[in-house]
Structure formats: C-alpha cells, structure tokens
Design a protein around this motif. Structure first.
Motif, mmCIF file in Angstrom:
data_model
loop_
_atom_site.group_PDB
_atom_site.id
_atom_site.type_symbol
_atom_site.label_atom_id
_atom_site.label_comp_id
_atom_site.label_asym_id
_atom_site.label_seq_id
_atom_site.Cartn_x
_atom_site.Cartn_y
_atom_site.Cartn_z
ATOM 1 N N VAL A 163 98.753 3.953 6.972
ATOM 2 C CA VAL A 163 99.340 2.911 7.806
ATOM 3 C C VAL A 163 98.504 1.646 7.670
ATOM 4 O O VAL A 163 97.317 1.636 7.995
ATOM 5 C CB VAL A 163 99.401 3.333 9.293
ATOM 6 C CG1 VAL A 163 100.044 2.226 10.133
ATOM 7 C CG2 VAL A 163 100.181 4.630 9.453
ATOM 8 N N LEU A 170 107.462 12.988 11.099
ATOM 9 C CA LEU A 170 107.425 11.648 10.514
ATOM 10 C C LEU A 170 108.208 11.596 9.205
ATOM 11 O O LEU A 170 108.951 10.633 8.957
ATOM 12 C CB LEU A 170 105.975 11.220 10.274
ATOM 13 C CG LEU A 170 105.784 9.836 9.649
ATOM 14 C CD1 LEU A 170 106.397 8.752 10.535
ATOM 15 C CD2 LEU A 170 104.309 9.547 9.389
ATOM 16 N N ILE A 217 103.995 1.785 6.819
ATOM 17 C CA ILE A 217 103.711 3.215 6.667
ATOM 18 C C ILE A 217 104.102 3.684 5.269
ATOM 19 O O ILE A 217 105.176 3.365 4.777
ATOM 20 C CB ILE A 217 104.501 4.055 7.696
ATOM 21 C CG1 ILE A 217 104.286 3.547 9.117
ATOM 22 C CG2 ILE A 217 104.120 5.530 7.601
ATOM 23 C CD1 ILE A 217 105.207 4.206 10.137
ATOM 24 N N ARG A 251 103.311 9.148 17.906
ATOM 25 C CA ARG A 251 103.455 7.736 18.301
ATOM 26 C C ARG A 251 102.097 7.118 18.591
ATOM 27 O O ARG A 251 101.820 5.976 18.200
ATOM 28 C CB ARG A 251 104.339 7.617 19.538
ATOM 29 C CG ARG A 251 105.801 7.927 19.312
ATOM 30 C CD ARG A 251 106.598 7.809 20.589
ATOM 31 N NE ARG A 251 106.706 6.435 21.040
ATOM 32 C CZ ARG A 251 107.336 6.076 22.160
ATOM 33 N NH1 ARG A 251 107.880 6.993 22.937
ATOM 34 N NH2 ARG A 251 107.410 4.813 22.495
ATOM 35 N N LEU A 254 100.201 6.437 15.279
ATOM 36 C CA LEU A 254 100.770 5.299 14.560
ATOM 37 C C LEU A 254 100.445 3.990 15.271
ATOM 38 O O LEU A 254 100.111 2.986 14.638
ATOM 39 C CB LEU A 254 102.290 5.457 14.426
ATOM 40 C CG LEU A 254 102.789 6.605 13.542
ATOM 41 C CD1 LEU A 254 104.303 6.702 13.604
ATOM 42 C CD2 LEU A 254 102.335 6.426 12.100
ATOM 43 N N TYR A 270 106.314 2.487 16.435
ATOM 44 C CA TYR A 270 107.303 2.697 15.381
ATOM 45 C C TYR A 270 108.416 3.650 15.819
ATOM 46 O O TYR A 270 109.481 3.672 15.220
ATOM 47 C CB TYR A 270 106.634 3.273 14.123
ATOM 48 C CG TYR A 270 106.003 2.254 13.220
ATOM 49 C CD1 TYR A 270 106.778 1.441 12.400
ATOM 50 C CD2 TYR A 270 104.629 2.104 13.171
ATOM 51 C CE1 TYR A 270 106.199 0.512 11.547
ATOM 52 C CE2 TYR A 270 104.029 1.177 12.317
ATOM 53 C CZ TYR A 270 104.831 0.382 11.515
ATOM 54 O OH TYR A 270 104.249 -0.544 10.681
#
Length: 222
Positions: free
Chosen positions: A141, A156, A130, A196, A199, A207
C-alpha cells in the motif's frame, strides 16, 4: 497509453526524452531530484520509470529500492560493469549508458512494457495505491508492504477482483471458504474491521465501505 516517468536533473535530457516519448504516444511525467520523484511516486504510479543515478537529494541508487512494482530502466553515464550488475540484481529491469541511441531506448521501453503487462495480467491486482500479488501473496500500500492474515488476504483479493462493487457477505463467505473454512458470518465482521484498520494505517484513508445489510465494497470514494 502508458505513462513514463523521467527522473533526471538534466533539463536538456529530460526535455529531449519527453519530446521523443510524447511523439511515440506515451504520456510523460518528470522529476528532477530523487526526493521529488519519491513524492510523485507516492501518488499516481507510472507504468515505467527512466532513472538517472546522479541525482540531487536522494540518489538513483537509494531511490531504486523504494520503487515497487514498476519496471525501472537506468539511464546513466556510469558505465562500470560491476555497477550495472549490482543495480540489475537490485531491482532495475534494464540499464542503458549515456549517451544513448533514442531508437534503442524506445525499443527497450517497449520490451519492458510488454513484459510488465504480461506479468501484471497474470499475478498483480491493483486498486488505488494497493497492489496484491496473487503468486507471492504480497500486499503493498503506497509503497509499503503490509502483513495480512490468511483470511484478510482472501477478503481483500475478492474485493480487488470486484472494485467499486458491493460484494454480499454470503458471497464472500462462499468464495473464500476454500482458503479460510473457519470464517463465519460473525467473524467476517471482525476480519473486515482488522483489514480496514491495516489499510487505513498504511494509506490514511478508508478503502472498504460497509453497505448495511448487504456486504462490503472496495472504493476510493469512502
């Protein structure tokens, strides 16, 4: 020491560069085609790339736009000025023509690494695959940009400033309140869940770990 990736299908040039860079204290990785390079770049990212243009499979011109947040020095026998200008405008940090003087190339590498370090310290946060640019609010990402809401971005960013550490829910709410005053303890769970999911979709891994009754943690161990 910084890691430099050499992308060149000429084994003689690649070995010569590897030897010279290693003697300067750099760690070196190598790829011999554009396709191989793209695969390697999807994993651990180097600090700088030396890129030939005439590569088998994926050419250097096609590979360049896929290399994100890494300074790229083109090392090519192509000497056409218009070609150089196009590549520099297209994202290359520098261009040196073969045959080249090794001391000049080493100097150009040092300049780019210094410049990259200054920029990274000021604007770019990194964790695993990231990267988060605090100036442009761009989140990437594994080489792909992802779109986050204002609240997801703020969460984040805070987690990336405190990697592998549990950040309490109340701390998150307090720290992001200036950017996202509408976020509450109840809605925080929803925002983290959506973050979440995004990602995970981009990286095929989790993550963010929830620590029951306390908060959340950015980790690669989940």
């Amino acid at each position: 020491m910084p890691n430099i990736m050499i992308i060149d299908d000429d084994t003689h040039i690649s070995e010569m560069l590897s030897e010279a860079l290693s003697s300067e204290g750099y760690t070196v990785s190598a790829a011999y085609s554009g396709t191989e390079a793209l695969m390697l770049l999807s994993g651990k990212k180097p600090d700088l790339v030396l890129l030939d243009l005439m590569l088998p499979g994926l050419t250097g011109e096609k590979l360049l736009p896929k290399i994100k947040d890494i300074p790229v020095i083109i090392v090519s026998a192509k000497a056409d000025v218009s070609n150089k200008v196009e590549l520099l405008l297209g994202g290359a940090a520098d261009y040196i023509t073969k045959p080249f003087d090794m001391q000049e190339l080493l100097a150009r590498i040092a300049v780019q690494l210094r410049s990259s370090n200054r920029i990274t310290e000021k604007t770019v946060l990194r964790f695993g695959g990231i990267s988060l640019d605090t100036e442009t609010h761009r989140v990437n990402v594994n080489g792909a940009d992802i779109k986050l809401t204002r609240t997801e971005y703020a969460i984040l960013k805070l987690l990336m400033l405190n990697p592998e550490q549990v950040v309490a829910k109340l701390t998150i709410l307090e720290r992001i309140s200036e950017d996202t005053p509408d976020c509450t303890e109840d809605s925080l769970k929803i925002h983290v869940h959506n973050l979440r999911r995004k990602l995970r979709s981009a990286a095929d891994k989790d993550y963010i770990s929830a620590v029951w009754g306390i908060g959340f943690m950015l980790t690669e161990k989940s």
